[in-house]
Design an enzyme around this catalytic site. Structure first.
Site, PDB file in Angstrom:
ATOM      1  CE  LYS A 120      -9.010  34.562  48.838  1.00 22.79           C
ATOM      2  NZ  LYS A 120      -9.925  33.917  47.886  1.00 22.79           N
TER       3      LYS A 120
HETATM    4  C1  LIG Z   1     -11.091  34.492  47.457  1.00 21.00           C
HETATM    5  C2  LIG Z   1     -11.552  34.151  46.117  1.00 21.00           C
HETATM    6  C3  LIG Z   1     -12.449  34.970  45.421  1.00 21.00           C
HETATM    7  C4  LIG Z   1     -13.050  36.208  46.033  1.00 21.00           C
HETATM    8  O1  LIG Z   1     -12.111  37.237  46.237  1.00 21.00           O
HETATM    9  P1  LIG Z   1     -12.462  38.440  47.230  1.00 21.00           P
HETATM   10  O2  LIG Z   1     -11.210  39.236  47.314  1.00 21.00           O
HETATM   11  O3  LIG Z   1     -12.825  37.817  48.542  1.00 21.00           O
HETATM   12  O4  LIG Z   1     -13.603  39.178  46.638  1.00 21.00           O
HETATM   13  C5  LIG Z   1     -12.775  34.605  44.126  1.00 21.00           C
HETATM   14  N1  LIG Z   1     -12.286  33.483  43.552  1.00 21.00           N
HETATM   15  C6  LIG Z   1     -11.435  32.673  44.194  1.00 21.00           C
HETATM   16  C7  LIG Z   1     -10.953  31.442  43.510  1.00 21.00           C
HETATM   17  C8  LIG Z   1     -11.030  32.973  45.488  1.00 21.00           C
HETATM   18  O5  LIG Z   1     -10.180  32.173  46.120  1.00 21.00           O
END
Ligand SMILES: *Cc1c(COP(=O)(O)O)cnc(C)c1O
Length: 472
Positions: A120
């Protein structure tokens, strides 16, 4: 490039306005009016380092920002990453923020070299710089309210801490994020950061954020902004690494197309891959990999989108039943017919379930494929990849890898997205391998014993609204 809402109630708006609006004012999600076809540029793009590729992709969608300014926004965003030297067979350029390495039958794209060790950061460092730029131009303020299942919150906080003109309110489900995730959030003591520990699930937190944003007088009075993946700029920043990962893998294997496996919660990340495919990247399949919270895997195998109970798993950032970005796919699937999207969303809100017909080939989508891995499969995948290939997967990545190996392909290479560093989830690593000491990272060690601050609140929209109002 202008943006429209999946519910049809927003006149086309330019990029900067779309970023500041977050959730569309009619309750839908914003999408560009069209996707540029970049097939004539793929060969040239495949030679670019990450930062330059990011600039080339983003500028197609952000044409209301002067190029020199956009270049600087992108440069600053990836300067916050710890660059990693390329694998020995890929010394085509210098250290890069997103390495791609082969591991046994798959290729691992490591997206966790940013400040909070999760993918993210790729989008939220960019969004933080973008907000600061747009707010600086207008002299305005923005109050970001965001729900997190763990990683969004810390990445948002690290993207926005100390920035002028921005406050950030992060709602996490109390006791349902990992201890490292909690510390990454609550140890940030900047004046513009408020961590709310909500008595409820992530879906409660997400529902409350939606409620606040759909109260337009409140949203306007308190200048609310969004950094969840409902914000188009987040999806956009993630489109970049699908190109980058495909280029590195095609170069390494000589293949002319690739597949991706994407550990999925809110459908934001995999939707970014879907956008890359729509732009002409040769993507054969995108595996929508879920844990036991498998509403999306069930949908892409049966056509029935039906809410279930959220169960806590080893991969908490995917413990989601109602995936906000799914609506973006619905809109494209409906041929951009907002009236059909409204009917589906109203049906889902009323009954908790909708059903869509399959296509002629029996699937719901030519590219998206369902994948699911339960706790046992997740642990076994972590164990095996460590023992056989020396690759330590975090539990989210392990869900993706497990689903990729279970879904038959056509022999094309598969890139598995590694969305978090294993050091964020030491308990799962210890369960899988018997050795907790494998999962360490200096950034995690540095958090231990740090002073923290958080504000407990009930899972109630009014309580959260009052909390925000009192501080803005
Ligand atoms: C947020 C997250 C996901 C999921 O991603 P989305 O965009 O919500 O589908 C998967 N793995 C990790 C480690 C995350 O932080």
């Amino acid at each position: 490039m202008n943006y429209v809402s999946t519910r049809g109630g927003v006149a086309p708006i330019p990029f900067k306005e779309a970023v500041m609006m977050g959730l569309a004012r009619d309750g839908g999600l914003l999408l560009p009016e069209s996707f540029p076809d970049v097939r004539d540029r793929l060969a040239a793009w495949s030679k670019l380092p990450y930062g330059e590729l990011a600039f080339e992709v983003v500028r197609l969608f952000a044409d209301d920002i002067p190029e020199a300014d956009l270049r600087e926004i992108v440069r600053k965003s990836y300067a916050a990453f710890r660059p990693v030297p390329p694998a020995p067979d890929q010394a085509w350029t210098g250290p890069e923020p997103v390495p791609v390495r082969p591991a046994g039958p798959v290729h691992l794209m490591e997206l966790f070299h940013g400040p909070t060790l999760a993918f993210k950061d790729v989008a939220l460092q960019f969004l933080g710089n973008l907000f600061e730029y747009v707010l600086g131009e207008s002299g305005r303020e923005l109050n970001v309210v965001v729900a997190t299942s763990g990683d969004t919150g810390s990445a948002a906080i690290h993207g926005l801490r100390g920035r002028k003109g921005v406050r950030v309110f992060v709602l996490h489900p109390a006791g349902r994020v990992s201890p490292v995730q909690e510390l990454q959030m609550t140890s940030v003591l900047d004046d513009n950061v408020f961590n709310v520990a909500l008595g409820g699930t992530f879906d409660d937190a997400q529902r409350i954020v939606k409620t606040l944003f759909s109260d337009l007088p409140f949203k306007d009075a308190h200048r609310l902004g969004a950094v969840n993946s409902i914000n188009w700029a987040r999806v956009l920043a993630q489109v970049v690494y699908y190109f980058y990962g495909a280029f590195r893998t095609m170069e390494r294997t000589g293949a002319s197309e690739v597949s991706f496996s994407v550990p999925t919660g809110n459908f934001g990340d995999v939707f970014a891959g879907y956008v890359a495919a729509r732009m002409g990247l040769p993507v054969r399949r995108l595996v929508v990999a879920t844990n036991e919270n498998d509403i999306l895997a069930r949908f892409f195998s049966t056509g029935v989108y039906a809410r279930g109970e959220v169960v806590p798993t080893l991969s908490p950032s995917m413990d989601i039943q109602v995936a906000s970005n799914f609506e973006r796919w619905l809109f494209l699937h409906a041929g951009r017919d907002a009236a059909r999207v409204r009917a589906w969303m109203d049906g889902f809100a009323a009954t908790g379930s909708i059903e869509l017909p399959r296509l002629a080939d029996g699937t719901l989508d030519p590219v998206l494929r369902p994948g699911r891995a339960d706790t046992a499969a997740t642990l076994e995948t972590i164990r095996r990849f460590h023992a056989d290939f020396g690759a330590l997967l975090d539990p989210h990545a392990a869900v993706g890898v497990s689903a990729a190996l279970a879904a038959p392909g056509a022999g094309e290479p598969v890139v598995c997205l590694c969305t978090a560093h294993p050091a964020k989830f030491p308990d799962a690593i210890a369960r899988a391998t018997g050795d907790a000491s494998l999962a360490t990272h200096p950034a995690v060690e540095a958090l231990k014993g740090a002073p923290t601050r958080k504000f407990p609140l009930p899972a109630d929209a009014k309580a959260v609204a009052d909390f925000v109002a009192a501080r803005t």
